[in-house]
Scaffold this motif. Sequence first.
Motif, PDB file in Angstrom:
ATOM      1  N   THR A  66      -4.210  11.817   1.329  1.00  0.00           N
ATOM      2  CA  THR A  66      -3.669  10.635   0.661  1.00  0.00           C
ATOM      3  C   THR A  66      -2.700   9.901   1.588  1.00  0.00           C
ATOM      4  N   TYR A  67      -1.811  10.630   2.233  1.00  0.00           N
ATOM      5  CA  TYR A  67      -0.850  10.012   3.164  1.00  0.00           C
ATOM      6  C   TYR A  67      -1.579   9.346   4.332  1.00  0.00           C
ATOM      7  N   ARG A  68      -2.513  10.081   4.963  1.00  0.00           N
ATOM      8  CA  ARG A  68      -3.222   9.519   6.122  1.00  0.00           C
ATOM      9  C   ARG A  68      -3.989   8.259   5.748  1.00  0.00           C
ATOM     10  N   THR A  69      -4.608   8.265   4.576  1.00  0.00           N
ATOM     11  CA  THR A  69      -5.363   7.091   4.130  1.00  0.00           C
ATOM     12  C   THR A  69      -4.439   5.903   3.941  1.00  0.00           C
ATOM     13  N   ALA A  70      -3.302   6.103   3.302  1.00  0.00           N
ATOM     14  CA  ALA A  70      -2.342   5.017   3.086  1.00  0.00           C
ATOM     15  C   ALA A  70      -1.835   4.484   4.423  1.00  0.00           C
ATOM     16  N   TRP A  71      -1.533   5.356   5.347  1.00  0.00           N
ATOM     17  CA  TRP A  71      -1.034   4.911   6.646  1.00  0.00           C
ATOM     18  C   TRP A  71      -2.115   4.190   7.438  1.00  0.00           C
ATOM     19  N   GLU A  72      -3.346   4.708   7.395  1.00  0.00           N
ATOM     20  CA  GLU A  72      -4.454   4.063   8.121  1.00  0.00           C
ATOM     21  C   GLU A  72      -4.704   2.658   7.606  1.00  0.00           C
ATOM     22  N   HIS A  73      -4.588   2.477   6.300  1.00  0.00           N
ATOM     23  CA  HIS A  73      -4.816   1.160   5.694  1.00  0.00           C
ATOM     24  C   HIS A  73      -3.536   0.336   5.601  1.00  0.00           C
ATOM     25  N   GLN A  74      -2.483   0.812   6.240  1.00  0.00           N
ATOM     26  CA  GLN A  74      -1.211   0.100   6.332  1.00  0.00           C
ATOM     27  C   GLN A  74      -0.652  -0.282   4.962  1.00  0.00           C
ATOM     28  N   VAL A  75      -0.795   0.624   4.001  1.00  0.00           N
ATOM     29  CA  VAL A  75      -0.219   0.418   2.680  1.00  0.00           C
ATOM     30  C   VAL A  75       1.290   0.550   2.761  1.00  0.00           C
ATOM     31  N   CYS A  76       1.773   1.443   3.627  1.00  0.00           N
ATOM     32  CA  CYS A  76       3.203   1.607   3.850  1.00  0.00           C
ATOM     33  C   CYS A  76       3.391   2.080   5.292  1.00  0.00           C
ATOM     34  N   ALA A  77       4.638   2.083   5.729  1.00  0.00           N
ATOM     35  CA  ALA A  77       4.938   2.522   7.094  1.00  0.00           C
ATOM     36  C   ALA A  77       4.575   3.998   7.254  1.00  0.00           C
ATOM     37  N   SER A  78       4.243   4.398   8.472  1.00  0.00           N
ATOM     38  CA  SER A  78       3.780   5.771   8.708  1.00  0.00           C
ATOM     39  C   SER A  78       4.886   6.808   8.592  1.00  0.00           C
ATOM     40  N   ASP A  79       6.128   6.367   8.436  1.00  0.00           N
ATOM     41  CA  ASP A  79       7.213   7.328   8.206  1.00  0.00           C
ATOM     42  C   ASP A  79       7.684   7.290   6.753  1.00  0.00           C
TER      43      ASP A  79
END
Length: 132
Positions: A66-79
Motif C-alpha cells: 500500500t505504501y509503495r503504491t501510494a509513493w509510486e503514484h505520488q499520492v503523498c511524499a515518500s517519507d
Amino acid sequence: MGATPTMGNSNSTDRQRTKKAGPPAVGDRPSLRIDDDLAADLADIMRVHPTFADAVRQAVGQLALTYRTAWEHQVCASDTAPVLLAYQLGDPATMRRTRPVGQRMPSPPAGRQLSAGPTPPARPDAEHPART
C-alpha cells in the motif's frame, strides 16, 4: 567509618536496551510486547494465517505494498504514511486465477491521474490549413 561500597549490577535484564533505528536486518529476531489491541488484531489475521510469523508477514507485506503504491503514484511524499481511504475486497474462491506477470502496480486512485510528462509544444503549423 566509610560508606559501604556498592557492587555493579551485571544482570542483563536490569540494563536498558538501546533501540536500534531502521528495519531489522535479515536473520534478526525482533520482539515486541503484545497489548490488547495488537492481540485482537492478530487473532483476526491468524484465523487464516495460523502462525504468528505468517500473520506478521502477511500484514507487513500488505501494508508495505500500500505504501509503495501510494509513493509510486505520488499520492503523498515518500517519507509520509499514506491514508487508506477505500478498498475493494474479493472472495479468492470466486476470483479467476491469472498467470503471474511480474509485479503489477495498481491503477492510480480515482481522481489522481498520472501525467505522461510535460505536454508537448503545439506544431508551429497547427493553426494553418494543410497545403493542397
